[in-house]
Design a protein around this motif. Structure first.
Motif, PDB file in Angstrom:
ATOM      1  N   THR A 267      -8.473  -2.177 -13.677  1.00  0.00           N
ATOM      2  CA  THR A 267      -8.180  -2.800 -12.378  1.00  0.00           C
ATOM      3  C   THR A 267      -6.992  -2.133 -11.704  1.00  0.00           C
ATOM      4  O   THR A 267      -7.010  -1.829 -10.499  1.00  0.00           O
ATOM      5  CB  THR A 267      -7.906  -4.297 -12.571  1.00  0.00           C
ATOM      6  OG1 THR A 267      -9.065  -4.931 -13.118  1.00  0.00           O
ATOM      7  CG2 THR A 267      -7.545  -4.960 -11.250  1.00  0.00           C
TER       8      THR A 267
ATOM      9  N   ASN B 279       0.809  -1.222   0.000  1.00  0.00           N
ATOM     10  CA  ASN B 279       0.000   0.000   0.000  1.00  0.00           C
ATOM     11  C   ASN B 279       0.846   1.278   0.000  1.00  0.00           C
ATOM     12  O   ASN B 279       0.374   2.345   0.397  1.00  0.00           O
ATOM     13  CB  ASN B 279      -0.933   0.009   1.213  1.00  0.00           C
ATOM     14  CG  ASN B 279      -1.924  -1.145   1.177  1.00  0.00           C
ATOM     15  OD1 ASN B 279      -2.515  -1.421   0.122  1.00  0.00           O
ATOM     16  ND2 ASN B 279      -2.102  -1.816   2.306  1.00  0.00           N
TER      17      ASN B 279
ATOM     18  N   ARG C 203      -6.947   0.250  -8.267  1.00  0.00           N
ATOM     19  CA  ARG C 203      -6.109  -0.094  -7.114  1.00  0.00           C
ATOM     20  C   ARG C 203      -5.186   1.073  -6.757  1.00  0.00           C
ATOM     21  O   ARG C 203      -4.996   1.382  -5.571  1.00  0.00           O
ATOM     22  CB  ARG C 203      -5.291  -1.347  -7.432  1.00  0.00           C
ATOM     23  CG  ARG C 203      -4.458  -1.826  -6.239  1.00  0.00           C
ATOM     24  CD  ARG C 203      -3.615  -3.030  -6.569  1.00  0.00           C
ATOM     25  NE  ARG C 203      -2.577  -3.209  -5.560  1.00  0.00           N
ATOM     26  CZ  ARG C 203      -1.484  -3.947  -5.717  1.00  0.00           C
ATOM     27  NH1 ARG C 203      -1.299  -4.631  -6.859  1.00  0.00           N
ATOM     28  NH2 ARG C 203      -0.584  -4.035  -4.754  1.00  0.00           N
TER      29      ARG C 203
END
Length: 793
Positions: free
Chosen positions: A129, A103, A133
């Motif tokens: 996608t 992250n 993200r």
């Protein structure tokens, strides 16, 4: 002692590592700059260098290596090399996930770059996608108002727009733009890019009325950035930056082609071409002017160092490597060029305050200002060569498969600020016709009328309906159209020289008054009939054929006393005729017509040079011509690489100064390149006449003109340059030039007098080869304070 040695060794190793990392960062930053300029091959070399250094110091799986891998992968993507880009980007992502966590914002950066790659290929699901993200990571790590979040929203909007989902894209574009403005202010480059892409979406949804305000605002931001950042740029850096902005500019021309009936689109396209066309020569000329007219001794000393360095670079380029190894020779050339860039940037920075005081009109005013500068019976024609692509391709078309095509547009501007737009079509047939015309004129082909009609039909006839009764035209050519004389086009009934009065300008903004107008210089300087080392009585018709300049380059330091160039008796008579018309003229003939004399001139009012000229390319100089060409096969030596800089491949041949201890001058003492001439002080010079072959030729740069002698002399400050577009005949050129000066002294304008002389010469020599090779670029006003008025012959 042992401990001290170990500690010193560790310290040295640490210092070496720091030095390598600093070198890596420098290479990485240079790669970024080159990427922005579209110079991907050069950027890849710098990026690979940075990657190697970081890998050696930090290890193959470090975050720094991932940063370089990401950069390198993005460069290959921009080149269309997916097979090399994808594994590099995936490897960068894997390293970042392993070392920084799933992250981390840098992971989002890698996801974003991979998504762009997939978007280019039309792999929308994979791209979406990754974009989603990345958006989640950035919002969580940085907050919803961070510019990186705006980037992610902007990219998602582009994804939906490319699929034809314009309504879904619209709120994302709006949200991204709002974040950018709140975080970065109103004038950040990212905002300009966001506006440009948002405009295309609005074009699809609502039409030009909603797109043009966004595009206008984006252009104003980019123009403001150009005006500020270019103040400290060297010429090469400025060229790169203009190339970076070229995509935005060409988008406006594509919009004009799609919507020629829309007045707002026409005005915006005209604003772009008037401000951007020939911008690089304008900026560099402004620096030159500031140095010679406004700055102090320190800056003039820096400029003298730059002039000396350019001479060194020219001489080294012309003389060849000699005893130097090829690698050392190239390194020396690069070092001189880099030092020149540094000096140019230094001068640009010191002249910036003065250049800001004489700023060009704001975008909102440029069209009206130029229109008001036109005479009441005239029009300006801006030709535009640009890469056209559909602004709204069919939904689902991968970006990598969107077609592009080089095309020509013409914008016609009238004194009342009306704008007429004409799509001239694909560039290929026009460029072929232009090449056919030049070749037919240069070779004296009998079928010249057919090729003159061919180019007329393609490039000029479509303009006639919009011109109406206007017959005085200011032409600002682009692309290959900058290398043809429009006066020699044929409409099936006659040459255009009989029905139109053409004047040439680099850009329509050249019609605006020069800032802080200089008093015109009054002296007249003529250099003619240089001493090339051959005896006139030895000249036969065959020996007067100009030999190969490439042959000289292959033998390099050939002695001029061997008769390397044929004498040109017409140039002596031409110089003497000018002096008879202008008794005050300083006439330098034979051994007095030297390179040194030319480079050391104090601003003349008129400068006339009659000699051999050259622009390096594969061609043969015709009999009795004032040109040098390459015919090949003269030497068994392998021809060395030609200089990359076109200003080193264009120039004039003069008498070389006899250096101490030499029996005769070497050829580089006699060749004066365009790069060296750019350092002259011609601020106040009204007219430069290059009475030689190919002096108007050079490398064509779309949107920025022809890089050669013409560019050099405009940079140096000349108001008007008369130059040739092919290899001219010695005797007919003498006749043309003598009549030209008679018309000038009778009060004719600088372009008008040339037209009159052309018409006169055509009566006795009807082939355009003789009467049409010269054009006048710049102001058409009559000469001031040069001589009393004389009647034409």
């Amino acid at each position: 002692m042992v401990v001290l040695c170990c500690a010193t060794g560790a310290l040295a190793s640490e210092e070496q590592s720091d030095a390598r990392l600093l070198e890596a960062q420098t290479a990485f930053d240079e790669a970024q700059r080159l990427k922005e300029a579209g110079r991907y091959t050069d950027a890849i070399k710098e990026s690979e260098h940075a990657l190697a250094l970081r890998g050696a110091v930090r290890g193959a799986t470090s975050p720094e290596v991932a940063t370089s891998l990401n950069q390198l992968g993005d460069l290959f993507r921009r080149q269309g090399d997916v097979s090399r880009a994808e594994p590099l980007l995936q490897r960068a992502l894997a390293i970042r996930e392993a070392t920084l966590g799933q992250n981390h914002p840098d992971v989002a950066t890698s996801l974003n770059c991979l998504a762009i790659l997939y978007l280019d290929q039309g792999q929308y699901a994979r791209a979406e996608t990754l974009y989603q993200r990345a958006l989640v990571i950035w919002e969580s790590a940085l907050g919803q108002g961070h510019p990186d979040v705006a980037t992610s929203l902007h990219n998602l909007a582009n994804l939906y727009r490319d699929q034809g989902k314009h309504a879904r894209a619209e709120p994302l574009f709006q949200r991204a733009l709002a974040i950018f403005e709140a975080a970065l202010g109103q004038s950040h480059p990212d905002i300009a890019e966001s506006l440009d892409e948002f405009a295309l979406n609005q074009l699809a949804l609502h039409g030009p009325a909603h797109a043009v305000p966004l595009l206008t605002r984006a252009f104003i931001i980019s123009e403001g950035r150009l005006r500020q950042e270019s103040l400290g740029f060297s010429e090469s850096r400025l060229t790169d930056f203009l190339q970076h902005l070229r995509t935005e500019e060409e988008r406006l021309y594509s919009l004009l082609r799609a919507h020629p009936e829309n007045s707002s689109v026409r005005h915006l396209a005209a604003t772009a071409v008037l401000l951007r066309k020939g911008r690089s020569v304008e900026e560099i000329a402004n620096t030159s002017r500031a140095v010679y007219r406004s700055l102090g001794a320190r800056e003039r000393d820096t400029f003298e160092r730059l002039r000396d360095l350019r001479t060194q670079l020219a001489q080294l380029s012309l003389s060849g490597p000699g005893s130097l190894a090829p690698a050392d020779y190239q390194q020396r050339l690069k070092a001189l060029a880099d030092e020149g860039d540094s000096l140019e940037a230094d001068l640009a920075r010191h002249s910036a305050p003065l250049r800001e005081q004489t700023a060009r009109p704001p975008p909102a005013e440029i069209v009206d200002r130029v229109a008001a500068s036109l005479p009441g019976n005239a029009a300006l024609i801006e030709f535009i060569a640009y890469e056209d692509s559909p602004l709204l391709p069919p939904p689902g078309t991968p970006r990598s498969r969107i077609p592009t095509q080089l095309r020509y547009l013409a914008l016609v501007l009238f004194p009342d600020a009306r704008i007429h737009a004409v799509d001239l079509g694909p560039a290929a047939p026009i460029d072929r016709a232009a090449a056919h015309l030049r070749n037919a004129m240069a070779r004296r082909d009998a079928n010249y009328q057919r090729v003159a009609q061919e180019l007329y039909t393609l490039a000029f006839k479509p303009l006639l309906p919009g011109l109406g009764e206007v017959r005085r035209l200011f032409l600002s050519p682009d692309g290959q159209l900058g290398l043809v004389p429009f006066a020699a086009l044929h409409d099936g009934h006659g040459f255009l020289v009989d029905s139109f009065d053409f004047s040439y300008v680099t850009s329509g903004k050249d019609l605006l008054p020069r800032p802080q107008q200089l008093s015109p210089a009054r002296s007249v300087v003529v250099l003619a009939d240089p001493d090339f080392g051959a005896r006139l009585e030895d000249a036969t018709p065959e020996s007067q054929r100009s030999p190969s300049l490439e042959r000289f380059f292959s033998t390099r330091r050939r002695d001029l006393s061997g008769g390397a160039w044929a004498p040109l008796p017409g140039t002596r008579r031409e110089g003497e005729a000018i002096q008879s018309l202008l008794p005050q003229a300083q006439l330098h003939l034979g051994p007095e017509a030297t390179k040194q004399r030319l480079l050391q001139l104090s601003t003349p009012g008129v400068l006339h040079v009659a000699t051999h000229g050259f622009f390096l390319e594969d061609s043969v100089a015709p009999k009795d011509s004032r040109g040098l060409g390459h015919s090949g096969g003269f030497s068994s030596d392998a021809a060395p690489p030609r200089p990359a800089d076109p200003l080193l491949r264009s120039g004039l041949v003069l008498s070389g100064a006899k250096a101490p201890g030499k029996d005769a001058a070497t050829a580089e003492d006699a060749l004066v390149t365009a790069l060296e001439l750019a350092g002259l002080d011609l601020w106040g010079t009204q007219l430069v006449v290059l009475s030689a072959c190919d002096t108007g030729r050079g490398d064509v740069k779309h949107g920025q003109g022809v890089y050669g002698l013409r560019r050099a002399l405009v940079i140096a400050g000349a108001e008007t340059v008369v130059m040739s577009l092919w290899k001219v005949n010695d005797d007919s050129t003498r006749l043309l030039m003598e009549d030209y000066y008679r018309h000038l002294l009778a009060g004719g304008g600088r372009a008008e007098a040339l037209r009159d002389a052309m018409r006169t010469l055509r009566e006795s020599r009807p082939h355009p080869h003789y009467w049409a090779p010269f054009i006048a670029l710049g102001r058409d006003a009559p000469l001031q304070s040069i001589a009393p008025v004389l009647p034409p012959r």
